[in-house]
Design a protein around this motif. Structure first.
Motif, mmCIF file in Angstrom:
data_model
loop_
_atom_site.group_PDB
_atom_site.id
_atom_site.type_symbol
_atom_site.label_atom_id
_atom_site.label_comp_id
_atom_site.label_asym_id
_atom_site.label_seq_id
_atom_site.Cartn_x
_atom_site.Cartn_y
_atom_site.Cartn_z
ATOM 1 N N GLU A 104 0.775 -1.141 0.283
ATOM 2 C CA GLU A 104 -0.055 0.006 0.069
ATOM 3 C C GLU A 104 0.838 1.362 -0.006
ATOM 4 O O GLU A 104 1.899 1.363 0.768
ATOM 5 C CB GLU A 104 -0.876 0.068 1.212
ATOM 6 N N TYR A 105 0.540 2.275 -0.807
ATOM 7 C CA TYR A 105 0.962 3.703 -0.864
ATOM 8 C C TYR A 105 0.560 4.259 0.813
ATOM 9 O O TYR A 105 -0.573 4.010 0.940
ATOM 10 C CB TYR A 105 0.560 4.490 -1.952
ATOM 11 N N CYS A 106 1.540 5.229 0.991
ATOM 12 C CA CYS A 106 1.131 5.974 2.458
ATOM 13 C C CYS A 106 1.658 7.069 2.487
ATOM 14 O O CYS A 106 2.537 7.491 1.496
ATOM 15 C CB CYS A 106 1.618 5.038 3.572
ATOM 16 N N TYR A 107 1.417 7.895 3.453
ATOM 17 C CA TYR A 107 1.947 9.133 3.723
ATOM 18 C C TYR A 107 2.572 9.124 5.101
ATOM 19 O O TYR A 107 1.939 8.582 6.050
ATOM 20 C CB TYR A 107 0.940 10.275 3.710
ATOM 21 N N ILE A 108 3.727 9.946 5.296
ATOM 22 C CA ILE A 108 4.367 10.068 6.514
ATOM 23 C C ILE A 108 4.124 11.424 6.940
ATOM 24 O O ILE A 108 4.424 12.326 6.389
ATOM 25 C CB ILE A 108 5.916 9.562 6.876
ATOM 26 N N HIS A 109 3.460 11.695 8.124
ATOM 27 C CA HIS A 109 3.033 13.044 8.635
ATOM 28 C C HIS A 109 3.924 13.592 9.703
ATOM 29 O O HIS A 109 4.190 12.833 10.599
ATOM 30 C CB HIS A 109 1.590 13.192 9.085
ATOM 31 N N THR A 157 17.409 10.263 6.460
ATOM 32 C CA THR A 157 15.881 10.431 6.616
ATOM 33 C C THR A 157 15.467 11.351 7.521
ATOM 34 O O THR A 157 14.543 12.121 7.361
ATOM 35 C CB THR A 157 15.425 8.570 7.117
ATOM 36 N N ARG A 158 16.272 11.012 8.812
ATOM 37 C CA ARG A 158 16.160 12.418 9.624
ATOM 38 C C ARG A 158 16.097 13.684 9.148
ATOM 39 O O ARG A 158 15.447 14.575 9.439
ATOM 40 C CB ARG A 158 16.989 12.055 11.106
ATOM 41 N N ALA A 159 17.185 13.893 8.163
ATOM 42 C CA ALA A 159 17.349 15.288 7.572
ATOM 43 C C ALA A 159 16.036 15.788 6.769
ATOM 44 O O ALA A 159 16.042 16.825 6.521
ATOM 45 C CB ALA A 159 18.491 15.078 6.784
ATOM 46 N N ILE A 160 15.278 14.871 6.462
ATOM 47 C CA ILE A 160 14.145 15.321 5.554
ATOM 48 C C ILE A 160 13.068 15.518 6.823
ATOM 49 O O ILE A 160 11.711 15.893 6.175
ATOM 50 C CB ILE A 160 13.740 14.401 4.423
ATOM 51 N N GLY A 161 13.157 15.201 7.855
ATOM 52 C CA GLY A 161 12.135 15.635 8.878
ATOM 53 C C GLY A 161 11.350 14.518 9.640
ATOM 54 O O GLY A 161 10.433 14.531 10.360
ATOM 55 N N ILE A 162 11.574 13.196 9.090
ATOM 56 C CA ILE A 162 11.036 12.101 9.819
ATOM 57 C C ILE A 162 11.485 11.598 11.017
ATOM 58 O O ILE A 162 12.896 11.741 11.107
ATOM 59 C CB ILE A 162 11.023 11.129 8.844
ATOM 60 N N GLU A 163 10.939 11.277 12.132
ATOM 61 C CA GLU A 163 11.191 10.999 13.222
ATOM 62 C C GLU A 163 10.393 9.608 14.019
ATOM 63 O O GLU A 163 9.336 9.697 13.362
ATOM 64 C CB GLU A 163 11.336 12.039 14.299
ATOM 65 N N VAL A 164 10.841 9.196 14.909
ATOM 66 C CA VAL A 164 10.242 8.121 15.529
ATOM 67 C C VAL A 164 8.854 8.979 16.142
ATOM 68 O O VAL A 164 8.937 10.143 16.686
ATOM 69 C CB VAL A 164 10.940 7.567 16.776
ATOM 70 N N GLY A 165 7.685 8.282 16.206
ATOM 71 C CA GLY A 165 6.500 8.697 16.485
ATOM 72 C C GLY A 165 5.642 9.772 15.498
ATOM 73 O O GLY A 165 4.505 9.865 15.694
ATOM 74 N N ASP A 166 5.969 9.809 14.243
ATOM 75 C CA ASP A 166 5.458 10.366 13.211
ATOM 76 C C ASP A 166 4.233 9.378 12.879
ATOM 77 O O ASP A 166 4.563 8.243 12.881
ATOM 78 C CB ASP A 166 6.384 10.781 12.099
ATOM 79 N N PHE A 167 3.235 9.798 12.463
ATOM 80 C CA PHE A 167 2.026 9.163 12.003
ATOM 81 C C PHE A 167 2.268 8.977 10.460
ATOM 82 O O PHE A 167 2.851 9.431 9.716
ATOM 83 C CB PHE A 167 0.760 10.031 12.355
ATOM 84 N N ILE A 168 1.670 7.540 10.171
ATOM 85 C CA ILE A 168 1.563 7.196 9.012
ATOM 86 C C ILE A 168 -0.071 6.685 8.571
ATOM 87 O O ILE A 168 -0.618 6.114 9.361
ATOM 88 C CB ILE A 168 2.425 5.923 8.891
ATOM 89 N N SER A 169 -0.490 7.402 7.359
ATOM 90 C CA SER A 169 -1.585 6.914 6.777
ATOM 91 C C SER A 169 -1.647 6.342 5.588
ATOM 92 O O SER A 169 -0.718 6.305 4.885
ATOM 93 C CB SER A 169 -2.450 8.329 6.483
ATOM 94 N N PHE A 170 -2.657 5.492 5.568
ATOM 95 C CA PHE A 170 -2.765 4.429 4.410
ATOM 96 C C PHE A 170 -3.394 4.976 3.234
ATOM 97 O O PHE A 170 -4.751 5.741 3.515
ATOM 98 C CB PHE A 170 -3.103 2.997 4.819
ATOM 99 N N ASP A 171 -3.392 4.865 2.092
ATOM 100 C CA ASP A 171 -4.198 5.333 0.785
ATOM 101 C C ASP A 171 -5.503 4.876 1.020
ATOM 102 O O ASP A 171 -5.550 3.354 1.050
ATOM 103 C CB ASP A 171 -3.550 5.208 -0.478
#
Length: 351
Positions: A104-109, A157-171
């Protein structure tokens, strides 16, 4: 007294709802959407500290109230770990199986508000490399998110702003077929939310006089067990959860009728209130199925566990492949809408 089911408007509202990401814990945007709709309808509401919304329409009897609930929160995930490869390990939000989101495609918020695109895959996906690509267990150790960014290690990955605890939503991948089916993730329980919003709109448009003051509780933590289990007005006597009917072997529920639940994993629902729903369906020629859901709980059962003294019941559209690639039919939405309207317009039973 009844209103005509507005098919196009209901389907469009449902599409709008499922396309707003709202995994449990990350529901601010969709609750703002609900607020704006209620404001347009000129229906008073309040927001709880947990972020739920309770809209109220006064009835002729203001001493004994009804409450109907549906939930906007969905399944999803959180970033559990940023792996050395730059890919992400996940932690589930809600009860689903990893195979249901594989591919599945997803978004990391991210915390900054940025949305990063990705795909949920098995680590051992490439069949030309991994001998066990088809047999490796679909679990938290093997499932990961491949980011659509040029990253090859955790620091990037951290440099683009992603960290532990970020939410992920499914398409959601919403689709309506010519044969009347609606296919989408998150029909649980955005199909019911759409029905409640449309019911409120119908009450206002047709100037229906409700026999009892009625609350519409749009909850946002049901998938994790504590959505509609607080902030219930003391005058509430009847509590109706509007949630999906579960379909599968041994079940009577289907995609074409309204499902009325007699019992789930929490135990039986209130007998007299459940029978009232059945009698209303019979009287109004509404197609229904009575069913028992063995691995299921609702906001109504959560309210009873929290100690609220209410009569509780559950109905909703039949949803195929719950917590996976969900589907229902317009007929199920129509019959569910008809029973909801019949219920709120019916006098409350006196003992």
């Amino acid at each position: 007294m009844s209103s005509k089911f507005k098919e196009k408007e209901t389907i469009q509202l449902l599409k709008n709802l499922v396309e707003i990401p709202s995994p449990s814990g990350y529901t601010k945007e969709i609750m703002k959407f609900i607020e704006l709709m209620l404001t347009d309808l000129k229906v008073p509401y309040k927001q709880t500290n947990k972020g739920a919304i309770i809209a109220t329409i006064e009835g002729q009897d203001t001493s004994k109230h009804r409450l109907l609930t549906a939930h906007t929160d969905t399944l999803g995930a959180m970033v559990k770990e940023i792996k050395g490869s730059g890919r992400l390990k996940l932690s589930m939000i809600g009860g689903f199986k990893w195979n249901s989101v594989e591919g599945e495609y997803c978004y990391i918020h991210t915390a900054s508000g940025k949305k990063v695109r990705g795909t949920i895959l098995m680590h051992q996906t490439t069949v030309h490399v991994y001998k066990d690509a088809g047999t490796a267990e679909r679990n938290i150790e093997n499932i990961e998110v491949r980011l659509d960014e040029k990253v090859i290690n955790a620091d990037e990955t951290r440099a683009i702003g992603i960290e532990v605890g970020d939410f992920i939503s499914f398409d959601p991948r919403f689709e309506q077929t010519d044969s009347g089916f609606i296919k989408s993730r998150h029909l649980d329980d955005k199909a019911s939310t759409a029905l409640l919003i449309q019911l409120i709109a119908s009450i206002k448009e047709n100037d229906f006089k409700l026999p009892n003051t009625t609350h519409f509780f749009i909850s946002n933590n049901e998938e994790i067990g504590y959505g509609g289990n607080s902030n219930i007005p003391s005058e509430v006597v009847e509590y109706l959860a509007v949630d999906m009917g579960a379909i599968g072997d041994g079940q009577t529920s289907d995609e074409y009728t309204v499902s009325i639940c007699a019992k789930d994993s929490s135990g039986p629902y209130h007998y007299e209130l459940t029978r009232k729903l059945v009698e209303l369906a019979k009287k109004q020629n509404i197609d229904y199925k009575l069913d028992i859901y063995p691995f299921y709980g609702s906001d109504a059962s959560a309210a009873l566990k929290a100690g609220f003294d209410v009569k509780h019941a559950l109905l909703g559209p039949g949803i195929e492949a719950s917590h996976a690639f969900e589907r229902t039919h317009i007929d199920s939405l129509k019959h569910s809408a008809a029973l909801l309207e019949a219920y709120v317009l019916s006098p409350m039973e006196t003992e």
